[in-house]
Design an enzyme around this catalytic site. Structure first.
Site, PDB file in Angstrom:
ATOM      1  N   LYS A 194       4.685 -16.398  25.851  1.00 43.97           N
ATOM      2  CA  LYS A 194       5.449 -15.155  25.724  1.00 43.97           C
ATOM      3  C   LYS A 194       5.788 -14.662  27.127  1.00 43.97           C
ATOM      4  CE  LYS A 194       4.221 -13.918  21.187  1.00 43.97           C
ATOM      5  NZ  LYS A 194       5.346 -14.260  20.326  1.00 43.97           N
ATOM      6  N   LYS A 202      13.917 -24.427  10.044  1.00 43.63           N
ATOM      7  CA  LYS A 202      15.047 -24.383  10.986  1.00 43.63           C
ATOM      8  C   LYS A 202      15.869 -25.652  10.837  1.00 43.63           C
ATOM      9  CE  LYS A 202      12.660 -21.562  14.448  1.00 43.63           C
ATOM     10  NZ  LYS A 202      13.390 -20.323  14.616  1.00 43.63           N
ATOM     11  N   ARG A 205       0.823  -1.212   0.000  1.00 42.01           N
ATOM     12  CA  ARG A 205       0.000   0.000   0.000  1.00 42.01           C
ATOM     13  C   ARG A 205       0.859   1.266   0.000  1.00 42.01           C
ATOM     14  NH1 ARG A 205      -4.131  -1.180   4.731  1.00 42.01           N
ATOM     15  NH2 ARG A 205      -2.121  -1.788   5.547  1.00 42.01           N
ATOM     16  N   HIS A 216       3.773 -24.523  14.597  1.00 50.23           N
ATOM     17  CA  HIS A 216       5.141 -24.885  14.967  1.00 50.23           C
ATOM     18  C   HIS A 216       5.211 -26.093  15.921  1.00 50.23           C
ATOM     19  CE1 HIS A 216       5.640 -21.105  13.098  1.00 50.23           C
ATOM     20  NE2 HIS A 216       5.628 -20.340  14.165  1.00 50.23           N
ATOM     21  N   GLU A 273       9.376 -17.952  24.860  1.00 49.59           N
ATOM     22  CA  GLU A 273       9.929 -16.673  24.374  1.00 49.59           C
ATOM     23  C   GLU A 273      10.004 -15.709  25.540  1.00 49.59           C
ATOM     24  OE1 GLU A 273       8.649 -15.434  20.188  1.00 49.59           O
ATOM     25  OE2 GLU A 273       6.909 -16.428  21.036  1.00 49.59           O
ATOM     26  N   ASP A 290      -1.232 -19.095  17.206  1.00 50.02           N
ATOM     27  CA  ASP A 290       0.020 -18.497  16.746  1.00 50.02           C
ATOM     28  C   ASP A 290       1.182 -19.496  16.766  1.00 50.02           C
ATOM     29  OD1 ASP A 290       1.513 -16.098  15.994  1.00 50.02           O
ATOM     30  OD2 ASP A 290       2.475 -16.244  17.960  1.00 50.02           O
TER      31      ASP A 290
HETATM   32  C1  BG6 Z   1       5.898 -16.741  14.749  1.00 43.35           C
HETATM   33  C2  BG6 Z   1       4.878 -16.228  15.727  1.00 43.35           C
HETATM   34  O1  BG6 Z   1       5.331 -17.672  13.877  1.00 43.35           O
HETATM   35  O2  BG6 Z   1       6.953 -17.372  15.472  1.00 43.35           O
HETATM   36  C3  BG6 Z   1       5.521 -15.270  16.712  1.00 43.35           C
HETATM   37  O3  BG6 Z   1       3.855 -15.560  15.009  1.00 43.35           O
HETATM   38  C4  BG6 Z   1       6.697 -15.905  17.388  1.00 43.35           C
HETATM   39  O4  BG6 Z   1       4.581 -14.836  17.684  1.00 43.35           O
HETATM   40  C5  BG6 Z   1       7.642 -16.492  16.349  1.00 43.35           C
HETATM   41  O5  BG6 Z   1       7.365 -14.889  18.124  1.00 43.35           O
HETATM   42  C6  BG6 Z   1       8.731 -17.289  17.013  1.00 43.35           C
HETATM   43  O6  BG6 Z   1       9.671 -17.653  16.038  1.00 43.35           O
HETATM   44  P1  BG6 Z   1      11.188 -17.912  16.414  1.00 43.35           P
HETATM   45  O7  BG6 Z   1      11.795 -18.347  15.135  1.00 43.35           O
HETATM   46  O8  BG6 Z   1      11.723 -16.628  16.944  1.00 43.35           O
HETATM   47  O9  BG6 Z   1      11.155 -18.976  17.468  1.00 43.35           O
END
Ligand code: BG6
Length: 508
Positions: free
Chosen positions: A346, A188, A47, A246, A222, A241
């Site tokens: 988090k 990864k 945008r 993951h 995290e 998320d």
């Molecule tokens: C993302 C999430 O997919 O993965 C984030 O949306 C998260 O919220 C991130 O922080 C973590 O990724 P990594 O590679 O830093 O472990």
């Protein structure tokens, strides 16, 4: 590794964060390693109004800020950005796609990219439908002149139903083989190494089952909060998320049967079988297996940390979870009866992702344990940071008697000085260019993962009495998550226990 065939990469959302922080630095790294196609151009759109020149300048800055290359030469960066182009575009306007087609035709002629195009949809999921429909209507999904591949960022859907509708919509416009659904954890190196550790060694696989394994623990912690992504995160939460993608993918690779080959479908079929074997949650008992939490304000090393509800973009009355811990089973011959414990959050004390295989204790305890009573065998696959593998076992303490101490055999990737670990996006972008979909989620995997979590989502939405626990930022989440594991010496593994250790991944 070979150079991929010639192509143009179109990035929707090119003025956004993902493009500057991840995509362009990853493409730059590929160019440094001479792994970009011989004839290659990037066309970015978004945008924001920018010219080719201002886009190039912005991308050059992002290379210097975010590239993982040790040394960046300005000349090399200039060479790379020369092939970047940008035009603003209204994605809701069909005419813009006819203009886009003309631009891509002329870039194709100029570069000789043989009609091959990759479209990267680095936009919020609300943009997927309109972009995919308009690209297809403009003939840009048609593969008669070259390949057309579509990369979609997560989250793919919001729940089981929306993921199925999105798949249906895309399948009406293109073939499944054209779709690459990103889960960057699969990019990864250490996640892929799970396959190698398990299936290239003869010593682990015979033990990798219900006869020898007591439980499996997967943690992705995290220390950061939601930063400036509050408004996205508040509508997503940790389950959508992190868990749906993951953490379940890591579970799939940990639990799968050996694939018959390295063919993308052979691997993904085995992951799918794991997902299909998840024991479904009972909607009326979700709280016994899933604990959710939300971080509250606290002070870490003198610094005041904002509680989740006071983050920018987050509702003051938000019920969104920033922490999830869950226990589930995989009903098949290999894993029947072995609990899997998965947690993510988090604002936990440290950043760490690891998979812990807890082996069963010996049937007869001949020796006295050390005073902490902690021991036994664990195989810890450290996904990040300090990537590596750790095997813990008991050993005799020197001296009289037979006192036992738990020690570790520790491998760190960083000890391989000749090896550079590529970023996840580098690997994934290269794979899309070469058409290898092994590390991308297939339609049925995504749907089955969402279906498994459906009772949890429904229970949380329909049964407000299910607790959302607060936990002070900088701690390991709600205390009640421990009850999932069962008490005694069985607790979650705490890679660093004290807030003083924050940000330090300390083993032993
Ligand atoms: C993302 C999430 O997919 O993965 C984030 O949306 C998260 O919220 C991130 O922080 C973590 O990724 P990594 O590679 O830093 O472990």
């Amino acid at each position: 590794m070979e150079k991929p065939g010639n192509l143009i990469m179109v990035i929707f959302g090119a003025s956004g964060d993902l493009t500057s922080r991840k995509l362009i630095p990853a493409l730059f790294s590929l160019s440094v390693q001479k792994l970009l196609p011989g004839k290659f151009a990037v066309f970015g759109t978004g945008r924001t109004k920018m010219t080719d020149e201002s886009f190039r300048a912005k991308m050059k800055e992002s290379i210097f800020s975010f590239s993982e290359e040790k040394e960046i030469s300005s000349i090399r960066a200039d060479e790379f950005i020369r092939d970047l182009y940008y035009e603003p575009m209204d994605i809701a306007e069909p005419k813009s796609y006819r203009d886009l087609k003309n631009i891509l035709d002329s870039l194709d002629k100029r570069y000789g990219t043989e009609g091959n195009i990759i479209f990267y949809l680095a936009v919020p999921p609300s943009g997927y439908q309109v972009i995919a429909e308009n690209l297809a209507a403009a003939g840009l999904a048609d593969e008669s002149k070259g390949f057309r591949r579509f990369i979609l960022e997560k989250p793919f859907g919001y729940d089981y139903e929306s993921a199925c509708s999105l798949n249906l919509l895309l399948h009406n416009l293109m073939k499944e083989e054209q779709i690459f659904r990103i889960d960057h954890y699969l990019g990864k190196e250490t996640v892929q190494n799970l396959l190698v550790t398990r299936f290239a060694n003869g010593i682990f696989e015979p033990l990798w089952n219900r006869n020898y394994i007591d439980r499996v623990e997967i943690t992705s912690a995290e220390s950061i909060g939601v930063s400036d992504r509050g408004s996205y995160y508040d509508s997503a939460g940790a389950l959508r998320d992190m868990v749906q993608n993951h953490l379940l993918q890591m579970t799939g690779l940990t639990a799968m049967e050996p694939p018959s080959s390295l063919d993308p479908d052979a691997i993904r079929n085995e992951v799918l079988k794991v997902f299909q074997s998840f024991q479904p949650f009972n909607i009326n008992e979700v709280e016994k297996q899933v604990i959710r939490g939300q971080y509250t304000a606290s002070k870490i090393r003198g610094e005041c940390i904002t509680g989740y509800r006071f983050e920018k973009g987050v509702s003051r009355r938000s019920r969104t979870e920033t922490y999830v811990a869950m226990k589930f089973y995989i009903n098949n011959w290999r894993w029947g009866g072995v609990p899997f414990f998965v947690r993510t959050g988090k604002r936990l004390p440290t950043r760490v992702t690891e998979i812990v295989i807890h082996f069963k204790p010996t049937p007869h305890h001949l020796f006295l344990r050390n005073k902490e009573g902690i021991g036994g065998n664990q195989l810890i696959l450290r996904i990040q940071p300090d990537e590596g593998i750790l095997l813990k076992f008991d050993m005799k303490e020197p001296g009289s008697g037979f006192n036992v101490r738990n020690v570790a055999m520790d491998f760190h990737y960083k000890d391989l000085s000749d090896i550079r670990i590529p970023s996840a996006y580098e690997r994934l972008l290269y794979d899309v260019m070469t058409g290898d979909s092994t590390l991308f989620s297939r339609d049925d995997e995504i749907e089955t993962a969402w279906k498994f979590l459906s009772p949890v989502q429904k229970a949380w939405a329909e049964r407000p009495e299910i607790k959302l626990y607060g936990y002070p930022a900088g701690t390991w989440g709600p205390e009640s998550a421990n009850s999932l594991i069962g008490g005694g010496n069985n607790t979650w593994r705490y890679p660093c226990r004290n807030m003083a250790d924050e940000e330090v991944y300390c083993e032993l």
